[in-house]
Design an enzyme around this catalytic site. Structure first.
Site, short mmCIF file in Angstrom:
data_model
loop_
_atom_site.label_atom_id
_atom_site.label_comp_id
_atom_site.label_asym_id
_atom_site.label_seq_id
_atom_site.Cartn_x
_atom_site.Cartn_y
_atom_site.Cartn_z
N THR A 131 0.82 -1.19 0.12
CA THR A 131 -0.21 -0.08 0.16
C THR A 131 0.92 1.39 0.13
O THR A 131 2.01 1.32 0.56
CB THR A 131 -0.86 -0.11 1.24
OG1 THR A 131 -1.55 1.30 1.51
CG2 THR A 131 -0.16 0.02 2.70
N ASP A 132 0.19 2.39 -0.52
CA ASP A 132 1.05 3.72 -0.42
C ASP A 132 0.93 4.24 0.91
O ASP A 132 1.82 5.14 1.32
CB ASP A 132 0.40 4.53 -1.26
CG ASP A 132 -1.28 5.00 -0.92
OD1 ASP A 132 -1.90 4.30 -0.09
OD2 ASP A 132 -1.79 6.10 -1.73
N GLU A 133 0.40 3.57 1.84
CA GLU A 133 0.16 4.10 3.25
C GLU A 133 1.56 3.98 3.89
O GLU A 133 1.80 4.71 5.33
CB GLU A 133 -1.04 3.49 4.16
CG GLU A 133 -2.20 3.65 3.30
CD GLU A 133 -3.54 3.25 4.21
OE1 GLU A 133 -3.54 3.24 5.16
OE2 GLU A 133 -4.68 3.27 3.26
N TYR A 156 -1.86 -0.64 10.78
CA TYR A 156 -2.11 -1.19 9.55
C TYR A 156 -0.79 -0.89 8.69
O TYR A 156 -0.08 -1.82 8.22
CB TYR A 156 -3.38 -0.52 8.80
CG TYR A 156 -3.33 -1.06 7.19
CD1 TYR A 156 -3.46 -2.21 7.03
CD2 TYR A 156 -3.39 -0.23 6.31
CE1 TYR A 156 -3.17 -2.84 5.52
CE2 TYR A 156 -3.37 -0.34 4.88
CZ TYR A 156 -3.34 -1.48 4.80
OH TYR A 156 -3.34 -2.07 3.23
N LYS A 160 2.34 -3.12 7.37
CA LYS A 160 2.40 -3.59 5.81
C LYS A 160 3.98 -2.93 5.76
O LYS A 160 4.52 -3.80 4.68
CB LYS A 160 1.43 -2.64 4.81
CG LYS A 160 0.08 -2.95 4.90
CD LYS A 160 -0.05 -4.50 4.46
CE LYS A 160 0.10 -4.54 3.01
NZ LYS A 160 -0.19 -5.97 2.29
P1 NAD Z 1 -9.42 -7.48 1.98
O1 NAD Z 1 -9.53 -7.35 3.59
O2 NAD Z 1 -10.74 -7.25 1.39
O3 NAD Z 1 -8.84 -8.93 1.63
C1 NAD Z 1 -8.12 -9.72 2.46
C2 NAD Z 1 -8.23 -11.33 2.15
O4 NAD Z 1 -6.93 -11.80 3.10
C3 NAD Z 1 -9.28 -12.02 2.72
O5 NAD Z 1 -9.97 -12.80 1.59
C4 NAD Z 1 -9.09 -12.38 4.07
O6 NAD Z 1 -9.91 -13.73 4.23
C5 NAD Z 1 -7.60 -12.89 3.65
N1 NAD Z 1 -6.96 -13.20 5.01
C6 NAD Z 1 -6.62 -12.54 5.79
N2 NAD Z 1 -6.12 -12.67 6.86
C7 NAD Z 1 -5.50 -14.23 6.43
C8 NAD Z 1 -4.91 -15.19 7.12
N3 NAD Z 1 -4.28 -15.01 8.15
N4 NAD Z 1 -4.40 -16.07 5.92
C9 NAD Z 1 -4.88 -16.37 4.83
N5 NAD Z 1 -5.88 -15.34 4.47
C10 NAD Z 1 -6.09 -14.29 5.23
O7 NAD Z 1 -8.32 -6.73 1.61
P2 NAD Z 1 -7.94 -5.96 0.09
O8 NAD Z 1 -8.57 -4.62 0.31
O9 NAD Z 1 -8.38 -6.74 -0.95
O10 NAD Z 1 -6.47 -5.84 0.01
C11 NAD Z 1 -5.75 -7.02 -0.44
C12 NAD Z 1 -4.21 -6.50 -0.34
O11 NAD Z 1 -3.90 -5.31 -0.96
C13 NAD Z 1 -3.68 -6.19 1.29
O12 NAD Z 1 -2.26 -6.81 1.18
C14 NAD Z 1 -3.60 -4.85 1.17
O13 NAD Z 1 -2.63 -4.38 2.13
C15 NAD Z 1 -3.62 -4.43 -0.11
N6 NAD Z 1 -3.79 -2.99 -0.79
C16 NAD Z 1 -5.16 -2.71 -0.32
C17 NAD Z 1 -5.65 -1.42 -1.13
C18 NAD Z 1 -7.20 -1.01 -0.96
O14 NAD Z 1 -7.37 -0.09 -1.17
N7 NAD Z 1 -7.88 -1.85 -0.54
C19 NAD Z 1 -4.65 -0.82 -1.48
C20 NAD Z 1 -3.38 -0.94 -1.56
C21 NAD Z 1 -2.91 -1.98 -1.30
P1 TYD Z 2 -10.79 3.79 4.20
O1 TYD Z 2 -11.85 3.24 2.96
O2 TYD Z 2 -11.12 3.18 5.43
O3 TYD Z 2 -9.44 3.57 3.61
P2 TYD Z 2 -7.91 4.16 4.15
O4 TYD Z 2 -7.94 4.61 5.55
O5 TYD Z 2 -7.23 3.03 4.08
O6 TYD Z 2 -7.70 5.23 3.25
O7 TYD Z 2 -11.07 5.26 4.38
C1 TYD Z 2 -10.98 6.57 3.05
C2 TYD Z 2 -11.11 7.73 3.78
O8 TYD Z 2 -12.32 7.96 4.07
C3 TYD Z 2 -10.13 8.03 5.12
O9 TYD Z 2 -9.64 9.22 5.08
C4 TYD Z 2 -11.14 7.69 6.40
C5 TYD Z 2 -12.26 8.10 5.87
N1 TYD Z 2 -13.66 7.46 6.24
C6 TYD Z 2 -14.87 8.36 6.65
O10 TYD Z 2 -14.61 9.59 6.55
N2 TYD Z 2 -15.66 7.54 7.10
C7 TYD Z 2 -15.92 6.24 7.19
O11 TYD Z 2 -16.82 5.69 7.66
C8 TYD Z 2 -14.67 5.39 6.80
C9 TYD Z 2 -14.85 3.96 6.87
C10 TYD Z 2 -13.70 6.07 6.34
#
Ligand code: NAD
Ligand code: TYD
Length: 350
Positions: A131-133, A156, A160
């Site tokens: 992630t960019d975070e 989080y 990461k």
């Molecule tokens: P998500 O929470 O939707 O999915 C995570 C998946 O991992 C789930 O299917 C869960 O069952 C599985 N999981 C969790 N713990 C586990 C374990 N101990 N063993 C096996 N499986 C397990 O997450 P996402 O949003 O799809 O993110 C996927 C990846 O991409 C993550 O590594 C996250 O850090 C990264 N990422 C997410 C975003 C975003 O915007 N959502 C952006 C950048 C990077």
């Molecule tokens: P989120 O979807 O949780 O992603 P991330 O924290 O990884 O960026 O949140 C996106 C943005 O929205 C973040 O600035 C937090 C804000 N947010 C709200 O304002 N209300 C909400 O209910 C949630 C879940 C997030």
């Protein structure tokens, strides 16, 4: 034939990556490993579950013995690692689960790859999705590049960042073929409704308050999830070993502006009077340590591997709303805790 282990394939982004690889690469065997936590849902993959080149394995990456046995019996050629605890608010409430899965789980996978590939990494690859975070927060200006120093703030992002460091350490120390990508916020179908966009869609649909943290001034750079899956495909196949790529949408939105746009789209889709949905916006206490702004510079990916985002945000958001309105059962299931029952019904004894 290439045998590829995709972890976290039942989650939001993972399911899009699995779908893309299963459909686009019939010559590969795709094994989706997922623990099916609250965020994992096999209903995300019903369209590919019966394909010949797809298999699901329920396993937990925190269980080293289970992971080692799997590597031993399957002889994977590559890993695309997405399994993670992914929600910042949950990490604030319970950091330990994030250390276990994101740090220990990643190290368990790295150890298994090191052990079973036995130093012969010629046609092997460990792709870590991040992630960019990890870069922390930006002020009003600037963008994250691949050389921005790590400065994670939430449990989080700290977990990461730690996993990224371990992946690089296994490259530098043991020569493991690794690549890492750091992506901005994704949006699209199958997104668990605890994250901002699907949560807001669900609440607007049900006439419930839409919680906006603080003043809604925080900025995120939103990317269509299928563009992320395409970037992972391109990087997996073409990146040189040890490389990192930033992936982003060049699409910055203040949360409050995004929510207003979403309310306008929802008014139109639900046949509500203009301004009706926006009445649900409710400002609530800010998130602790809330990062002000994220913005990704993905020039390296564009220049070296010819990847650019494909979809305008307004169009992507409208498509996302359509998906949620057309998939009420999915939404009701994931919000009523029925994942496990679904799994038991569909996959008992497999
Ligand atoms: P998500 O929470 O939707 O999915 C995570 C998946 O991992 C789930 O299917 C869960 O069952 C599985 N999981 C969790 N713990 C586990 C374990 N101990 N063993 C096996 N499986 C397990 O997450 P996402 O949003 O799809 O993110 C996927 C990846 O991409 C993550 O590594 C996250 O850090 C990264 N990422 C997410 C975003 C975003 O915007 N959502 C952006 C950048 C990077
Ligand atoms: P989120 O979807 O949780 O992603 P991330 O924290 O990884 O960026 O949140 C996106 C943005 O929205 C973040 O600035 C937090 C804000 N947010 C709200 O304002 N209300 C909400 O209910 C949630 C879940 C997030």
């Amino acid at each position: 034939m290439k045998k590829i282990l995709i972890t976290g394939g039942a989650g939001f982004i993972g399911s899009h990556v699995v779908r893309r690889f299963v459909n686009n690469y019939p010559q590969y065997e795709i094994i989706n490993l997922d623990a099916l936590t609250y965020a994992g849902n096999l209903a995300n993959l019903t369209d590919v579950e019966n394909k010949n080149n797809y298999r699901f394995v329920k396993a937990d990456i925190t269980n080293a013995a289970e992971i080692n046995n799997l590597f031993k019996s399957e002889n994977f050629d590559a890993v695309i690692h997405l399994a993670a605890e992914s929600h910042v608010d949950r990490s604030i409430a319970d950091p330990s689960a994030f250390v276990m899965t994101n740090v220990i789980g990643t190290v368990n996978l790295l150890n298994a790859a090191k052990e079973y590939w036995k130093g012969d990494y010629a046609n092997k690859r460990f792709y870590h999705v991040s992630t960019d975070e990890v870069y922390g927060a930006l002020g009003e200006t600037g963008m994250f590049t691949e050389s921005t120093s790590y400065d994670p703030h939430s449990p989080y992002s700290a977990s990461k960042a730690s996993s990224d460091h371990f992946v690089r350490a296994y490259h530098d120390t043991y020569g493991l073929d690794i690549v890492i990508s750091n992506c901005s916020n994704n949006y699209g179908s199958h997104h668990f409704p605890e994250k901002l966009i699907p949560l807001a869609i669900n609440n607007i649909k049900n006439n419930r308050p839409v919680p906006v943290y603080g003043k809604g001034e925080n900025v995120r750079d939103w990317l269509w999830v299928e563009d992320h899956a395409r970037a992972i495909d391109v990087i997996f196949h073409n990146a040189k070993t040890g490389q990192t790529y930033n992936i982003g949408g060049h699409n910055e939105w203040k949360n409050i502006d995004l929510i207003h746009l979403l309310c306008t789209i929802m008014d139109q889709k639900l046949g509500r009077a203009e301004g009706e949905s926006a009445k649900l916006i409710t400002f609530v206490t800010d998130r602790a340590g809330h990062d002000l702004r994220y913005a990704i510079d993905s020039t390296k990916l564009q220049n070296e591997l010819d990847w650019v985002p494909s979809l305008q945000f307004e169009e992507g958001l409208a498509k996302t709303v359509d998906w949620y309105l057309q998939n009420e059962d999915w939404l009701n299931n994931v919000t009523s805790g029925n994942y496990q029952a679904y799994y038991d019904n569909q996959y008992k004894g497999r």
